[in-house]
Motif scaffolding. Structure first.
Motif, short mmCIF file in Angstrom:
data_model
loop_
_atom_site.label_atom_id
_atom_site.label_comp_id
_atom_site.label_asym_id
_atom_site.label_seq_id
_atom_site.Cartn_x
_atom_site.Cartn_y
_atom_site.Cartn_z
N GLU B 171 0.83 -1.20 0.00
CA GLU B 171 0.00 0.00 0.00
C GLU B 171 0.87 1.26 0.00
O GLU B 171 0.55 2.24 -0.67
CB GLU B 171 -0.92 -0.01 1.23
CG GLU B 171 -2.15 0.82 1.03
CD GLU B 171 -3.18 0.57 2.12
OE1 GLU B 171 -3.30 -0.59 2.57
OE2 GLU B 171 -3.84 1.53 2.53
N THR B 173 3.86 1.57 -1.32
CA THR B 173 4.38 1.76 -2.68
C THR B 173 3.30 2.33 -3.59
O THR B 173 3.57 3.22 -4.41
CB THR B 173 4.89 0.42 -3.26
OG1 THR B 173 5.73 -0.21 -2.29
CG2 THR B 173 5.68 0.64 -4.53
N GLY B 174 2.08 1.84 -3.45
CA GLY B 174 0.98 2.36 -4.27
C GLY B 174 0.75 3.84 -4.01
O GLY B 174 0.56 4.62 -4.95
N LEU B 175 0.79 4.24 -2.75
CA LEU B 175 0.62 5.65 -2.41
C LEU B 175 1.73 6.49 -3.03
O LEU B 175 1.49 7.58 -3.55
CB LEU B 175 0.59 5.83 -0.89
CG LEU B 175 -0.63 5.22 -0.18
CD1 LEU B 175 -0.44 5.23 1.34
CD2 LEU B 175 -1.91 5.96 -0.54
N GLU B 177 3.51 5.75 -5.74
CA GLU B 177 3.26 5.81 -7.19
C GLU B 177 2.20 6.85 -7.52
O GLU B 177 2.33 7.61 -8.49
CB GLU B 177 2.81 4.43 -7.72
CG GLU B 177 3.91 3.39 -7.77
CD GLU B 177 4.79 3.53 -9.00
OE1 GLU B 177 4.46 4.31 -9.91
OE2 GLU B 177 5.83 2.87 -9.05
N ALA B 178 1.16 6.90 -6.70
CA ALA B 178 0.09 7.87 -6.93
C ALA B 178 0.62 9.30 -6.78
O ALA B 178 0.35 10.17 -7.61
CB ALA B 178 -1.06 7.62 -5.95
#
Lengths: 232, 232
Positions: B171, B173-175, B177-178
């Protein structure tokens, strides 16, 4: 995809088969390395027929970009129902966006990477789709700002004196640009990271974006420090 | 930039002048349309000297990408002081990022648009810079999550049972990337929209991102609706 199917098929159907094959090959190999032989073989047709229908590798690639851009935009539009609250509309739109890009990974690769990597002509095709999506998100945020409770009179937001529930137009566009950029980045990441579902990608973006927007629209923005010597 | 300066100048200095000129011309005209004649003229040197020092248009473009990527990464690193709270570090990093991209609009165009539009070799150079920035932001968010107050025992976050203050790695890493995608998109928008300052761009992103992250880390994420029939 053998010889039987190549007879008596309407042109429109066969063209779609060629585009299906082309998107797969372009997405997997990249524009430069993709071969028209392989595309024709995967489509179950002869190479001359691909050229007859779609003229050149360049035109075939352009047709792929247009089709993939169109179906992505249509999927997002179809996922959103205008009557619902703005956060629900955004959530539905994001769910549709990430579901579509996850279900069409080669199409997304063509749009997000290939089309931007091989010259201004292709990049312009994608820019048109992107502008449409930014405009859609801008309208959504503007509607959400109008729905939101107005801040207390005299409340200063983002350095400006705002006395009604609306955010300044320029700020709304900036927020939309930020959201769209975040979604593009997350879709590429989700498609290349094992175990990330489209629902998780959408939830991650709603967590970072909407809770932030929600606080902003209630007049509780994150406040920059008063003294800021680091950057002039 | 006349004849006087072309004598007895150290190679390193002259190379930087050539790169300065090349970034400007590539940024303004695009890679394909940029001419080596124009670059040499702007640098105040002969065209053969450009080829002698930098070999080919392709190598010159690669050198531009490397230098612009390096100075951007360095500007962001230099803007952030590790001892400060995470939101302050992120704010400082964003301020540095947007100040640098605003101050070097041609460099940003080369990195964000040109380098990705002209083939896999150039795109790979930019991908390396991007991965470094995503890793930096990932560490920042992970540190912020550790600093944050742990949620109540048994609190469910993003469909997972979390009993400590940490967010799941994926999560985080996803944040990141966003956030990086949002920053890239905003920098391109700020540089092409009259009246948007680098401070406004940074503040817009902090509003949408940090307030969202802040709520998330206090265990108050935006909650997706329980029933979600729109997308399977």
């Amino acid at each position: 995809m053998g010889a039987v199917k190549t007879r008596r098929m309407p042109r429109a159907v066969r063209e779609q088969q060629m585009l299906d094959a082309a998107v797969q090959i372009f997405g997997r190999r990249g524009y430069m390395a993709a071969s028209m032989d392989e595309i024709a073989e995967l489509a179950g047709v002869s190479k001359p027929l691909v050229y007859l229908y779609l003229n050149s590798k360049e035109d075939l690639f352009t047709a792929c970009i247009r089709r993939e851009a169109g179906t992505l935009a249509e999927a997002v539009r179809a996922g959103v129902r205008p009557g619902l609250p703005a956060d629900r509309q955004l959530w539905d739109g994001l769910r549709a966006f990430f579901a579509h890009t996850a279900g069409h990974p080669h199409g997304w690769t063509v749009l997000h990477l290939q089309a931007r990597t091989h010259g201004e002509r292709f990049a312009a095709e994608v820019a048109a789709l992107r502008a449409e999506i930014v405009a859609f998100v801008t309208r959504l945020i503007a509607a959400a700002a109008r729905e939101a409770v107005p801040p207390a009179p005299g409340c200063v937001r983002a350095g400006r004196d705002t006395r009604d529930g609306d955010l300044p137009d320029q700020e709304v566009t900036g927020l939309a640009e930020a959201l769209v950029g975040a979604a593009e980045s997350l879709a590429a990441w989700a498609n290349t990271t094992p175990g990330v579902t489209s629902r998780q990608a959408a939830a991650t973006l709603m967590n970072v974006a909407w809770s932030g927007l929600g606080a902003l629209m209630e007049g509780r923005p994150w406040t920059p420090p008063a003294v800021d010597p680091a950057v002039s």
